[in-house]
Design a protein around this motif. Structure first.
Motif, PDB file in Angstrom:
ATOM      1  N   LYS A   7       0.838  -1.206   0.000  1.00 36.41           N
ATOM      2  CA  LYS A   7       0.000   0.000   0.000  1.00 36.41           C
ATOM      3  C   LYS A   7       0.870   1.251   0.000  1.00 36.41           C
ATOM      4  CE  LYS A   7      -3.926   2.100   2.380  1.00 36.41           C
ATOM      5  NZ  LYS A   7      -4.845   2.030   3.538  1.00 36.41           N
ATOM      6  N   GLU A   8       1.923   1.220   0.821  1.00 36.14           N
ATOM      7  CA  GLU A   8       2.888   2.340   0.883  1.00 36.14           C
ATOM      8  C   GLU A   8       3.491   2.611  -0.483  1.00 36.14           C
ATOM      9  OE1 GLU A   8       6.226   2.037   3.613  1.00 36.14           O
ATOM     10  OE2 GLU A   8       4.806   1.897   5.253  1.00 36.14           O
ATOM     11  N   SER A   9       3.959   1.527  -1.136  1.00 29.39           N
ATOM     12  CA  SER A   9       4.636   1.651  -2.432  1.00 29.39           C
ATOM     13  C   SER A   9       3.704   2.223  -3.491  1.00 29.39           C
ATOM     14  CB  SER A   9       5.144   0.289  -2.895  1.00 29.39           C
ATOM     15  OG  SER A   9       6.111  -0.197  -1.999  1.00 29.39           O
ATOM     16  N   THR A  38       1.044   4.098  -2.988  1.00 33.27           N
ATOM     17  CA  THR A  38       0.752   5.495  -2.660  1.00 33.27           C
ATOM     18  C   THR A  38       1.878   6.400  -3.128  1.00 33.27           C
ATOM     19  OG1 THR A  38      -0.484   4.776  -0.718  1.00 33.27           O
ATOM     20  CG2 THR A  38       0.184   7.083  -0.780  1.00 33.27           C
ATOM     21  N   LYS A  39       3.134   5.980  -2.856  1.00 30.10           N
ATOM     22  CA  LYS A  39       4.294   6.786  -3.273  1.00 30.10           C
ATOM     23  C   LYS A  39       4.384   6.874  -4.788  1.00 30.10           C
ATOM     24  CE  LYS A  39       7.171   5.945   0.778  1.00 30.10           C
ATOM     25  NZ  LYS A  39       8.352   5.246   1.303  1.00 30.10           N
TER      26      LYS A  39
END
Length: 221
Positions: free
Chosen positions: A96-98, A100-101
């Motif tokens: 999810k982090e990846s 979003t970035k």
């Protein structure tokens, strides 16, 4: 009632694989965190995804055993399942982090100027998706091959013959899948060099999708 020796050995083997897989997952996780370039980080994230998919397959097998009344002591199975699910949650957060970035970077890049879309991108994305699907199936075949060879000798010509036939079949599918992976690499390379058109590259789509979806059906040729 004690479990048959063969099943007990299989359970122990899978539990050991889970332990080894979690150690490998942790090692790759550290590499993701310490990656010095976006490309390197993306590569390690891909490796992490492959490892978590292996662990998920083991978890599915463990869930099946844990639901069986044949097994009385289910604690090792439940502990292994929880361990895998903990790593699955970690991976979900990272993924999810990846994303979003990635999307925020793309948004910033495109806010200043409108990027011209390469019409070949759709084909590249399709190739990557189908290569992932083929590799997953190859991993499953290799795992089945290893299980069959690790099960030890079998008594009787009929049983040995059946086992040899199983190994030959798995080798056959591994070889065919690897051939398709090589062909996809070739199509991508030729498309990048503009040796073939998008229309030519797309000609393989229908046949390959049929192959991936149906290759293990009894009437598939």
């Amino acid at each position: 009632m004690s479990l048959p020796r063969k099943k007990q050995a299989e359970i122990e083997r899978v539990l050991k694989r889970v332990q080894e897989g979690i150690i490998e997952f942790d090692n790759i996780w550290e590499k993701v965190r310490k990656a010095t370039t976006p490309n390197l980080k993306e590569k390690y994230e891909g490796d992490l995804k492959k490892e978590i998919k292996k662990l998920q397959r083991y978890r599915d097998q463990i869930k099946s055993w844990a639901s069986s009344s044949e097994i009385t002591d289910k604690r090792p199975l439940l502990m292994a399942r929880k361990s895998v699910e903990r790593e699955m949650e970690r991976f979900k957060v990272l993924e999810k982090e990846s994303k979003t970035k990635k999307y925020s970077k793309e948004g910033l890049a495109q806010s200043g100027k409108k990027k011209k879309k390469d019409p070949r991108d759709e084909v590249y994305a399709w190739i990557a998706e189908k290569q992932d699907a083929l590799r997953e199936q190859v991993e499953e075949f290799e795992e089945q091959y290893e299980q069959a060879t690790a099960s030890g000798g079998t008594k009787g010509k009929k049983k040995r013959g059946g086992k040899n036939e199983q190994l030959e079949t798995l080798n056959h599918w591994i070889g065919r899948h690897n051939w398709h992976l090589e062909q996809l690499d070739s199509v991508k390379s030729r498309l990048e060099k503009k040796e073939i058109s998008i229309k030519q590259a797309k000609r393989i789509q229908e046949d390959l999708e049929y192959y991936i979806e149906e290759n293990q059906e009894p009437d598939f040729r």
